[in-house]
Motif scaffolding. Structure first.
Motif, PDB file in Angstrom:
ATOM      1  N   LYS A 180       2.561  -9.543  19.573  1.00 45.33           N
ATOM      2  CA  LYS A 180       1.351  -8.938  20.066  1.00 45.33           C
ATOM      3  C   LYS A 180       1.713  -7.226  20.445  1.00 45.33           C
ATOM      4  O   LYS A 180       0.616  -6.591  20.550  1.00 45.33           O
ATOM      5  CB  LYS A 180       0.793  -9.630  21.071  1.00 45.33           C
ATOM      6  CG  LYS A 180       0.699 -10.695  20.763  1.00 45.33           C
ATOM      7  CD  LYS A 180      -0.785 -11.743  21.770  1.00 45.33           C
ATOM      8  CE  LYS A 180      -0.650 -13.144  21.230  1.00 45.33           C
ATOM      9  NZ  LYS A 180      -1.681 -13.784  21.904  1.00 45.33           N
ATOM     10  N   VAL A 199       0.602  -0.606  15.926  1.00 49.04           N
ATOM     11  CA  VAL A 199       0.155  -0.749  14.500  1.00 49.04           C
ATOM     12  C   VAL A 199      -1.373  -0.306  13.880  1.00 49.04           C
ATOM     13  O   VAL A 199      -1.844   0.190  14.061  1.00 49.04           O
ATOM     14  CB  VAL A 199       0.182  -1.881  13.446  1.00 49.04           C
ATOM     15  CG1 VAL A 199       0.023  -1.891  12.704  1.00 49.04           C
ATOM     16  CG2 VAL A 199       1.911  -1.884  13.257  1.00 49.04           C
ATOM     17  N   GLU A 200      -1.949  -1.348  15.491  1.00 47.20           N
ATOM     18  CA  GLU A 200      -3.821  -1.342  14.915  1.00 47.20           C
ATOM     19  C   GLU A 200      -4.707   0.085  15.614  1.00 47.20           C
ATOM     20  O   GLU A 200      -4.542   1.364  15.558  1.00 47.20           O
ATOM     21  CB  GLU A 200      -4.428  -2.127  16.216  1.00 47.20           C
ATOM     22  CG  GLU A 200      -5.709  -1.802  16.614  1.00 47.20           C
ATOM     23  CD  GLU A 200      -6.475  -2.293  15.415  1.00 47.20           C
ATOM     24  OE1 GLU A 200      -7.211  -1.765  15.275  1.00 47.20           O
ATOM     25  OE2 GLU A 200      -6.223  -2.933  14.489  1.00 47.20           O
ATOM     26  N   ASN A 259       3.784   5.365   6.869  1.00 48.88           N
ATOM     27  CA  ASN A 259       2.800   5.139   7.602  1.00 48.88           C
ATOM     28  C   ASN A 259       2.841   3.467   8.172  1.00 48.88           C
ATOM     29  O   ASN A 259       2.600   2.565   8.225  1.00 48.88           O
ATOM     30  CB  ASN A 259       1.374   4.593   7.047  1.00 48.88           C
ATOM     31  CG  ASN A 259       0.602   5.143   7.941  1.00 48.88           C
ATOM     32  OD1 ASN A 259       0.883   5.867   8.570  1.00 48.88           O
ATOM     33  ND2 ASN A 259      -0.457   3.993   7.857  1.00 48.88           N
ATOM     34  N   SER A 279       0.671  -1.166  -0.272  1.00 49.98           N
ATOM     35  CA  SER A 279      -0.266   0.228  -0.093  1.00 49.98           C
ATOM     36  C   SER A 279       0.757   1.181   0.291  1.00 49.98           C
ATOM     37  O   SER A 279       0.173   2.249  -0.574  1.00 49.98           O
ATOM     38  CB  SER A 279      -1.168  -0.083   0.878  1.00 49.98           C
ATOM     39  OG  SER A 279      -0.600   0.032   2.405  1.00 49.98           O
ATOM     40  N   TRP A 337       3.466  -5.068  18.806  1.00 52.97           N
ATOM     41  CA  TRP A 337       3.668  -4.748  17.683  1.00 52.97           C
ATOM     42  C   TRP A 337       2.902  -4.604  16.519  1.00 52.97           C
ATOM     43  O   TRP A 337       2.230  -3.194  16.587  1.00 52.97           O
ATOM     44  CB  TRP A 337       4.771  -5.527  16.229  1.00 52.97           C
ATOM     45  CG  TRP A 337       4.980  -4.584  15.336  1.00 52.97           C
ATOM     46  CD1 TRP A 337       4.436  -4.893  14.562  1.00 52.97           C
ATOM     47  CD2 TRP A 337       5.841  -3.295  15.037  1.00 52.97           C
ATOM     48  NE1 TRP A 337       4.791  -3.864  13.429  1.00 52.97           N
ATOM     49  CE2 TRP A 337       5.618  -2.623  14.014  1.00 52.97           C
ATOM     50  CE3 TRP A 337       6.222  -2.527  15.817  1.00 52.97           C
ATOM     51  CZ2 TRP A 337       6.192  -1.691  13.687  1.00 52.97           C
ATOM     52  CZ3 TRP A 337       6.963  -1.159  15.749  1.00 52.97           C
ATOM     53  CH2 TRP A 337       6.188  -0.769  14.192  1.00 52.97           C
ATOM     54  N   ASP A 338       1.451  -5.439  17.217  1.00 52.33           N
ATOM     55  CA  ASP A 338       0.333  -5.463  16.487  1.00 52.33           C
ATOM     56  C   ASP A 338      -0.435  -4.750  17.162  1.00 52.33           C
ATOM     57  O   ASP A 338      -1.427  -3.826  16.422  1.00 52.33           O
ATOM     58  CB  ASP A 338      -0.400  -7.142  16.987  1.00 52.33           C
ATOM     59  CG  ASP A 338       0.183  -8.015  16.396  1.00 52.33           C
ATOM     60  OD1 ASP A 338       0.915  -7.390  15.241  1.00 52.33           O
ATOM     61  OD2 ASP A 338       0.064  -9.168  16.107  1.00 52.33           O
ATOM     62  N   GLY A 357      -3.008   3.450  13.108  1.00 51.36           N
ATOM     63  CA  GLY A 357      -3.532   3.302  12.297  1.00 51.36           C
ATOM     64  C   GLY A 357      -2.132   2.875  10.783  1.00 51.36           C
ATOM     65  O   GLY A 357      -2.676   3.487   9.802  1.00 51.36           O
ATOM     66  N   CYS A 411       0.259   0.761   8.239  1.00 51.43           N
ATOM     67  CA  CYS A 411       0.491  -0.002   7.178  1.00 51.43           C
ATOM     68  C   CYS A 411       0.394  -1.808   8.116  1.00 51.43           C
ATOM     69  O   CYS A 411       1.165  -2.252   9.577  1.00 51.43           O
ATOM     70  CB  CYS A 411       1.294  -0.455   6.229  1.00 51.43           C
ATOM     71  SG  CYS A 411       1.585   1.260   5.047  1.00 51.43           S
ATOM     72  N   LYS A 412      -0.531  -2.344   7.585  1.00 49.42           N
ATOM     73  CA  LYS A 412      -0.962  -4.104   8.536  1.00 49.42           C
ATOM     74  C   LYS A 412       0.988  -5.019   8.716  1.00 49.42           C
ATOM     75  O   LYS A 412       0.688  -4.757   7.296  1.00 49.42           O
ATOM     76  CB  LYS A 412      -1.011  -4.462   8.164  1.00 49.42           C
ATOM     77  CG  LYS A 412      -1.548  -5.889   9.006  1.00 49.42           C
ATOM     78  CD  LYS A 412      -1.819  -5.898   9.737  1.00 49.42           C
ATOM     79  CE  LYS A 412      -2.074  -7.845  10.984  1.00 49.42           C
ATOM     80  NZ  LYS A 412      -2.418  -7.622  12.236  1.00 49.42           N
ATOM     81  N   THR A 413       1.499  -5.055   9.002  1.00 44.53           N
ATOM     82  CA  THR A 413       3.006  -5.709   9.403  1.00 44.53           C
ATOM     83  C   THR A 413       3.040  -6.449   9.972  1.00 44.53           C
ATOM     84  O   THR A 413       2.250  -6.129  11.120  1.00 44.53           O
ATOM     85  CB  THR A 413       4.088  -4.427   9.424  1.00 44.53           C
ATOM     86  OG1 THR A 413       4.152  -3.522  10.570  1.00 44.53           O
ATOM     87  CG2 THR A 413       4.044  -3.629   7.701  1.00 44.53           C
ATOM     88  N   ASN A 414       3.807  -7.696  10.588  1.00 43.25           N
ATOM     89  CA  ASN A 414       4.302  -8.772  11.277  1.00 43.25           C
ATOM     90  C   ASN A 414       5.487  -7.833  11.775  1.00 43.25           C
ATOM     91  O   ASN A 414       6.532  -8.167  11.326  1.00 43.25           O
ATOM     92  CB  ASN A 414       3.663  -9.856  10.967  1.00 43.25           C
ATOM     93  CG  ASN A 414       2.473 -10.115  10.469  1.00 43.25           C
ATOM     94  OD1 ASN A 414       1.788 -10.403  11.271  1.00 43.25           O
ATOM     95  ND2 ASN A 414       2.638 -10.344   9.276  1.00 43.25           N
TER      96      ASN A 414
END
Length: 378
Positions: free
Chosen positions: A305, A311-312, A373, A49, A307-308, A315, A317-320
């Motif tokens: 978790k 991220v959440e 982001n 993205s 880091w999750d 807002g 970009c979704k990353t692991n």
């Protein structure tokens, strides 16, 4: 710009990595040497993205290890591509596996692009690094056996007697001579912005700092006293792009078919750079304490978790965490038993005079990752 209007056509393999991304931006500048450029990019994964479609005239997703897929996707471009920029690396568990995978990938692309006897391909750019002088330092068996060259590392140094992917890739380029000219660019620790680079040390430090800040734990330096106090160098992704374009387009014949170190031209201690990182990520500086033992790798194993949640809440970009960090590789770097410094003399002698300030480079790329982001704004 219409592809037909391009003076030069670049194929960047590894377009979403730190160097590939910045190289595309550099080639698309109105006054880029050798331009105007049409730029095609390849990657194993779908376009992220944060990747701007304006950077390329075509984004091609496929697995380079598959010759049939390589032929299917690249043969339609074989009569257009004038410059191949190899910015990718496929990481395996052992150096022998690295050699097999990466040699196959490069051979597949070169075979397809040179199938035609009137192929327009006339220069190939290969990104490697200081493993050229240090040997297979990430190999689980060989890594403990190698004795690196003394620093500063120089391009004319003999090859170390160990398997090395960079040697194999260089030899592969030479085997295609004289179909095209080539240049090899040996980077140090790369400072750049991407969530798709396997070894992004700045993003690794960013995640570490943000986790420490969230949990209220100290941002401790996880390396040795030697690396804390001794000199190291780095390579700004923009500087790498600048040198690569110079080597690909220069009319100076002696600069062709050469390997060049590419570092910022300054040196730093990790003690100094750690203060820069603390300022950038707004965490308290903690001086190195040899008696303060902690297992950085073990601590970070279970922070996915955390880091999750970062991220959440921001807002992003979704990353692991495991996909964007390289804690194991960074741990090796931060525990080097030598001063990791390269000589830039050859590059200057051949006509390239670019440089970058490493502290400013850190700040620039952290800000870029915020704009993309990937990490929070503050």
């Amino acid at each position: 710009m219409e592809v037909e209007a391009a003076k030069s056509v670049a194929l960047i393999v590894g377009i979403t990595g730190m160097v590939g991304l910045n190289l595309a931006e550099a080639l698309k500048k109105p006054r880029a040497p050798g331009g105007p450029w049409a730029v095609y990019g390849t990657a194993r994964s779908a376009k992220p993205s944060w990747f701007s479609s304006s950077l390329v005239d075509g984004y091609i997703q496929f697995d380079l290890r598959d010759y049939e897929a390589t032929h299917r996707e690249l043969f339609p471009l074989a009569n257009q591509v004038t410059h191949l920029f190899w910015m990718t690396f496929y990481y395996c568990d052992t150096e022998e596996s690295n050699i097999a995978a990466n040699s196959t990938m490069l051979a597949n692309v070169l075979r397809v692009l040179t199938l035609s006897p009137i192929s327009p391909l006339h220069h190939v750019t290969l990104l490697t690094g200081t493993k050229q002088y240090m040997g297979p330092i990430f190999d689980p068996v060989l890594g403990s056996r190698v004795v690196p060259h003394e620093s500063p590392f120089r391009e004319e140094s003999d090859r170390l007697p160990f398997p090395n992917t960079y040697h194999a890739l260089e030899d592969l380029l030479v085997s295609f001579s004289p179909k095209f000219t080539w240049s090899v660019h040996r980077s140090s620790i790369i400072f750049g912005a991407s969530a798709r680079s396997s070894h992004n040390i700045l993003l690794t430090f960013a995640a570490y700092a943000l986790i420490c800040r969230r949990e209220g734990s100290p941002f401790r330096f996880p390396g040795s006293r030697f690396t804390w106090e001794h000199f190291c160098d780095a390579s700004d992704a923009g500087l790498l792009a600048e040198q690569q374009i110079w080597a690909a387009t220069t009319t100076t014949a002696m600069a062709k078919n050469q390997a060049f170190n590419c570092t910022n031209g300054d040196v730093f201690t990790w003690k100094y750079l750690w203060k820069v990182l603390c300022e950038v990520f707004d965490v308290e500086f903690v001086a190195f304490n040899e008696g303060d033992k902690f297992d950085w790798l073990e601590e970070m194993k279970n922070k996915g978790k955390v880091w999750d949640a970062i991220v959440e809440e921001n807002g992003l970009c979704k990353t692991n965490l495991e996909d964007i960090t390289c804690f194991n590789a960074a741990n090796v770097v931060l525990n080097f038993r030598l001063q990791h410094v390269c000589s830039m003399t050859k590059s200057r002698e051949f006509g390239f005079f670019g440089f970058a300030d490493s502290a400013k480079s850190v700040k620039k790329w952290v800000e870029k990752m915020r704009d993309m982001n990937i990490i929070p704004k503050t």
